[in-house]
Design an enzyme around this catalytic site. Structure first.
Site, mmCIF file in Angstrom:
data_model
loop_
_atom_site.group_PDB
_atom_site.id
_atom_site.type_symbol
_atom_site.label_atom_id
_atom_site.label_comp_id
_atom_site.label_asym_id
_atom_site.label_seq_id
_atom_site.Cartn_x
_atom_site.Cartn_y
_atom_site.Cartn_z
ATOM 1 N N GLY A 118 -3.573 -8.344 2.978
ATOM 2 C CA GLY A 118 -4.762 -7.518 2.824
ATOM 3 C C GLY A 118 -5.682 -8.040 1.739
ATOM 4 O O GLY A 118 -6.916 -7.976 1.866
ATOM 5 N N ASP A 129 1.676 0.120 -5.996
ATOM 6 C CA ASP A 129 2.742 -0.798 -5.599
ATOM 7 C C ASP A 129 4.076 -0.497 -6.271
ATOM 8 O O ASP A 129 5.126 -0.971 -5.824
ATOM 9 C CB ASP A 129 2.337 -2.243 -5.894
ATOM 10 C CG ASP A 129 1.320 -2.776 -4.888
ATOM 11 O OD1 ASP A 129 1.154 -2.159 -3.828
ATOM 12 O OD2 ASP A 129 0.690 -3.811 -5.186
ATOM 13 N N LYS A 157 -0.713 0.620 3.695
ATOM 14 C CA LYS A 157 -0.225 -0.675 3.214
ATOM 15 C C LYS A 157 0.479 -1.397 4.367
ATOM 16 O O LYS A 157 0.243 -1.109 5.535
ATOM 17 C CB LYS A 157 0.707 -0.458 2.017
ATOM 18 C CG LYS A 157 0.023 0.109 0.786
ATOM 19 C CD LYS A 157 -0.823 -0.947 0.085
ATOM 20 C CE LYS A 157 -1.337 -0.473 -1.250
ATOM 21 N NZ LYS A 157 -2.066 -1.539 -1.985
#
Length: 413
Positions: A71, A295, A322
């Site tokens: 991404g 994260d 995600k």
């Protein structure tokens, strides 16, 4: 690859892998420089290689950029490439073609670009978008709670344009540390960005027609996002802890917050030079605002499962887009190994302290889910089977070697 992990205490020392967040940014800045610049990256990964491969397309008349499952690669390079080219095609694999590129897409459309998709494929890669039209300068407006990667992409691209530009953030900026990391890299390449903050909202003023001038030494920092798994292993293990080497203890990387969060949960962290020692201590539940550190949520969820009391993780909505829906994935994985938890639209509530029983879980083709569940084995009463354990290659191909070096035991099924 499916693996079965036998619960073992982990102990020893481990060297940090290169930060892919830092490496992406250094590679892009170096590629945009007027003179050759060499970037030192101590380890690589699928995401870093995706950026490296895409940057080689800068020499092509009509670049075809295969972003893999990265991404960051896609969102950083969308505006960068269109600042330089009249036409480009972006490809991706896994969940990437379904992950959003709005509102960056709409802002680029308002500044000279047109998007289409003919749904072409190249091997396992699918077309994400076919863009025509050179990006033009001016005023860009973006919300601060969608993706800091959009802002980073524009910050790299706008100095290359003829006109001056402004990026106006219309709501408080989440994951600000990632933008700060971008600004630090740009500063080192002598790119001037003026930042103005008024009533909690940011505006970035970017002069056009700037040149990237690289510094003498370019080395990617050690990665705090991945080192977080060894911090957790150290405080969950029963022996003398884990030493992490090769990190910047004053890094701008937002995931360095694993140290302060671990201390808040009762863990002990000792720091010295470019290393830390994470020591086993009883943990307790806390409230965690994940808006700046999404994260870290998978490994913090594992720590919370082993801690006494309740941990509430909130402001984590972005985890649903995600590599997997990480909130749903962690809820499923931890439920399967006996953890008492609840899933909310923007977070998890984890009632820790009960034994982790072991069981079979999916890795959800997500590196952070796989690594989190591997560390869960440290406090598990029985073996944990992880399906799709090769997903670690996205950011940390050497994870299983380091896991074994620290005393972990696993076998391929």
């Amino acid at each position: 690859m499916n693996i079965e992990i036998t619960p073992q205490t982990l102990v020893g020392s481990v060297n940090a892998v290169a930060s892919k967040s830092h490496a992406h940014r250094l590679l892009i800045a170096a590629a945009l420089s007027k003179r050759p610049a060499e970037v030192s990256i101590r380890t690589t990964s699928q995401d870093i290689e995706a950026t490296r491969a895409c940057l080689k397309q800068l020499k092509a008349g009509i670049p075809v950029l295969d972003c893999g499952e990265s991404g960051s690669t896609l969102r950083f390079l969308l505006p960068v490439i269109m600042a330089l080219k009249e036409e480009a095609i972006f490809l991706g694999s896994g969940r990437l073609p379904q992950r959003p590129i709005s509102p960056l897409k709409e802002e680029m459309e308002a500044h000279g670009c047109s998007f289409s998709n003919k749904h072409r494929t190249k091997g396992t890669a699918q077309e994400i978008c076919h863009i025509k039209g050179r990006l033009q300068g001016g005023l860009f407006t973006l919300p601060g709670n969608v993706s800091s990667q959009y802002i980073t992409g524009l910050l790299f691209a706008l100095p290359l344009l003829e006109k001056d530009s402004w990026i106006q953030i219309t709501s408080p900026l989440e994951s600000r540390s990632y933008v700060d990391l971008t600004l630090d890299v740009l500063k080192n390449f002598q790119i001037d960005i003026y930042t103005e903050e008024k009533e909690g909202l940011l505006t970035f003023k970017v002069k056009g027609r700037q040149q990237y001038i690289p510094p003498e030494n370019l080395e990617a920092e050690g990665d705090w996002s991945n080192m977080a798994f060894w911090v957790a292993a150290g405080v969950l293990s029963k022996e003398s802890g884990i030493i992490g080497r090769g990190v910047n203890l004053k890094s701008i990387q937002g995931d360095r917050a694993i140290l302060s969060l671990t201390r808040r949960m009762g863990g002990e962290i000792q720091e010295k030079g470019d290393s830390f020692l994470a020591l086993a201590r009883p943990l307790h539940g806390i409230h965690i605002d994940a808006s700046a550190i999404p994260d870290l949520v998978p490994i913090l969820s594992v720590m919370a499962a082993a801690a006494k009391g309740t941990t509430c993780i909130h402001h984590a909505e972005r985890l649903r887009i995600k590599e997997s829906d990480r909130l749903a994935a962690m809820y499923d994985c931890l439920s399967r190994v006996g953890v008492d938890l609840a899933e909310q639209p923007g977070g998890l509530t984890i009632r820790g302290g009960s034994p982790i029983k072991g069981g079979r879980v999916s890795g959800y083709n997500d590196h952070r889910i796989v690594m989190a569940m591997a560390i869960a084995s440290v406090v598990s009463e029985g073996p944990i089977i992880i399906e799709g354990a090769e997903a670690v290659n996205k950011s940390y191909p050497g994870f299983w070697d380091d896991f074994k070096y620290l005393g972990g035991e696993y076998r391929e099924l």
